[in-house]
Design a protein around this motif. Structure first.
Motif, PDB file in Angstrom:
ATOM      1  N   ALA A  38       0.818  -1.206   0.000  1.00 57.45           N
ATOM      2  CA  ALA A  38       0.000   0.000   0.000  1.00 57.45           C
ATOM      3  C   ALA A  38       0.854   1.259   0.000  1.00 57.45           C
ATOM      4  CB  ALA A  38      -0.936  -0.003   1.202  1.00 57.45           C
ATOM      5  N   LYS A  39       2.100   1.149   0.449  1.00 53.17           N
ATOM      6  CA  LYS A  39       3.020   2.288   0.473  1.00 53.17           C
ATOM      7  C   LYS A  39       3.866   2.370  -0.795  1.00 53.17           C
ATOM      8  CE  LYS A  39       3.268   1.889   5.514  1.00 53.17           C
ATOM      9  NZ  LYS A  39       4.100   1.530   6.675  1.00 53.17           N
ATOM     10  N   ASN A  40       3.649   1.415  -1.699  1.00 61.46           N
ATOM     11  CA  ASN A  40       4.409   1.338  -2.941  1.00 61.46           C
ATOM     12  C   ASN A  40       3.928   2.420  -3.914  1.00 61.46           C
ATOM     13  OD1 ASN A  40       4.733   0.409  -5.797  1.00 61.46           O
ATOM     14  ND2 ASN A  40       5.864  -1.245  -4.806  1.00 61.46           N
ATOM     15  N   GLU A  41       4.861   3.140  -4.527  1.00 60.77           N
ATOM     16  CA  GLU A  41       4.486   4.224  -5.436  1.00 60.77           C
ATOM     17  C   GLU A  41       3.683   3.714  -6.633  1.00 60.77           C
ATOM     18  OE1 GLU A  41       7.804   6.566  -6.603  1.00 60.77           O
ATOM     19  OE2 GLU A  41       8.224   7.303  -4.573  1.00 60.77           O
ATOM     20  N   ALA A  42       4.016   2.513  -7.120  1.00 64.11           N
ATOM     21  CA  ALA A  42       3.287   1.953  -8.259  1.00 64.11           C
ATOM     22  C   ALA A  42       1.837   1.662  -7.876  1.00 64.11           C
ATOM     23  CB  ALA A  42       3.976   0.675  -8.745  1.00 64.11           C
ATOM     24  N   PHE A  43       1.633   1.174  -6.673  1.00 62.85           N
ATOM     25  CA  PHE A  43       0.270   0.901  -6.208  1.00 62.85           C
ATOM     26  C   PHE A  43      -0.508   2.201  -6.026  1.00 62.85           C
ATOM     27  CE2 PHE A  43      -2.811   0.318  -2.747  1.00 62.85           C
ATOM     28  CZ  PHE A  43      -3.598  -0.698  -3.292  1.00 62.85           C
ATOM     29  N   GLN A  44       0.142   3.205  -5.455  1.00 63.48           N
ATOM     30  CA  GLN A  44      -0.507   4.493  -5.268  1.00 63.48           C
ATOM     31  C   GLN A  44      -0.877   5.125  -6.609  1.00 63.48           C
ATOM     32  OE1 GLN A  44       2.314   6.654  -2.867  1.00 63.48           O
ATOM     33  NE2 GLN A  44       1.960   5.385  -1.057  1.00 63.48           N
ATOM     34  N   ALA A  45      -0.011   4.938  -7.607  1.00 64.27           N
ATOM     35  CA  ALA A  45      -0.312   5.446  -8.949  1.00 64.27           C
ATOM     36  C   ALA A  45      -1.511   4.717  -9.539  1.00 64.27           C
ATOM     37  CB  ALA A  45       0.908   5.276  -9.851  1.00 64.27           C
ATOM     38  N   LEU A  46      -1.600   3.405  -9.300  1.00 67.97           N
ATOM     39  CA  LEU A  46      -2.738   2.622  -9.777  1.00 67.97           C
ATOM     40  C   LEU A  46      -4.040   3.158  -9.203  1.00 67.97           C
ATOM     41  CD1 LEU A  46      -3.971   0.088 -11.173  1.00 67.97           C
ATOM     42  CD2 LEU A  46      -3.551  -1.132  -9.016  1.00 67.97           C
TER      43      LEU A  46
END
Length: 294
Positions: A83-91
């Motif tokens: 959840a703290k991953n930038e790719a996930f946040q971008a998604l």
């Protein structure tokens, strides 16, 4: 119906009552979880249960507003680390933009829609799964509209663990709308006002409170008056406008909203994973399993 240890554990987590009290309640109600909760409440052993209290799944919630339209959504992951991953946040933001632009009615409809990159939403999420290495899913969303005379209140708490979207009608005071959303994030009301609470829910609460008062040994001639007083407290717990405003304990939320010349039309509050049960891992057993593999 046989009462299992798992049922006792579940009831204990939902009510905070002792193990033996939970077992007794389940036995008395033939294993019916909802009736067992009421049984404990009537005995004064447990408070009202909030079935959505158990937060299990990870991920993020978010609110994105553009002009007179806004979307609140929840996207789940398996771990808080992702959840703290930038790719996930971008998604999460890509999905929010798609939902605002295409306005699907359901998650299923959204999944089948084509995004700007040519992939369906489902395929876009699958591509993120392949990249990130965890199961991801668009769980839910709500798209809300307003007029130029209204205000959106968007608030994210704990980096997106909780998101709230509020619509204030009759005022363009975005700051006031955000203050209401902050209050909702903290106090978790279920309804805007008392008239939204169903007659069935009110009557159920009245019956539980009546039995609770009788079990306390209160005289029958004053029970009805006591129950109405306690019912008022119940409304303060579940109805936004009846709650004491978190930023000013001398005001009710209703008074704060009126001072801004507006009314609360609606709100949506999402908390990551609410209502989703998560597999409980036995850490000691997991460690031993790893040791035995060596």
């Amino acid at each position: 119906m046989a009462v299992t240890a798992q049922m006792v554990k579940e009831l204990r987590e939902k009510t905070g009552a002792g193990m033996m009290d939970c077992k007794k309640a389940l036995t008395a109600t033939d294993g019916d979880m909802d009736k067992a909760i009421d049984f404990l409440r009537e005995k004064g052993i447990a408070k009202a249960a909030n079935k959505a209290d158990r937060i299990a799944a990870e991920g993020l919630t978010s609110v994105v507003a553009q002009g007179n339209e806004a979307v609140i959504l929840e996207v789940n992951s398996e771990t808080d680390f992702v959840a703290k991953n930038e790719a996930f946040q971008a998604l999460v933001q890509e999905l929010a933009q798609h939902l605002l632009k295409n306005k699907p009615a359901t998650v299923e409809e959204a999944s089948a829609q084509t995004m700007e990159n040519g992939a369906t939403v489902a395929d876009h999420i699958n591509a993120a799964i392949a990249k990130i290495g965890e199961k991801l899913s668009l769980r839910r969303f709500v798209i809300v509209s307003k007029t130029d005379s209204d205000a959106f209140g968007a608030y994210l708490h704990m980096g997106g663990r909780i998101s709230v979207l509020t619509v204030l009608e009759g005022t363009t005071d975005d700051a006031a709308a955000k203050d209401i959303s902050m209050h909702i994030a903290a106090l978790k009301p279920k309804y805007v006002s008392r008239d939204q609470v169903s007659a069935e829910e009110v009557e159920h609460e009245r019956q539980v409170l009546t039995q609770q008062a009788l079990n306390e040994g209160k005289p029958e001639n004053i029970v009805a008056k006591m129950v109405e007083g306690r019912l008022g407290k119940y409304f303060e717990d579940v109805c936004l406008l009846d709650q004491t405003f978190v930023k000013n304990p001398d005001q009710k939320v209703r008074q704060f909203v009126q001072s801004k010349g507006g009314t609360v039309r609606e709100f949506v509050r999402y908390e990551v994973g609410e209502g989703i049960e998560k597999k409980e891992d036995n850490f000691a057993e997991e460690v031993m399993n790893q040791v035995n593999k060596k």
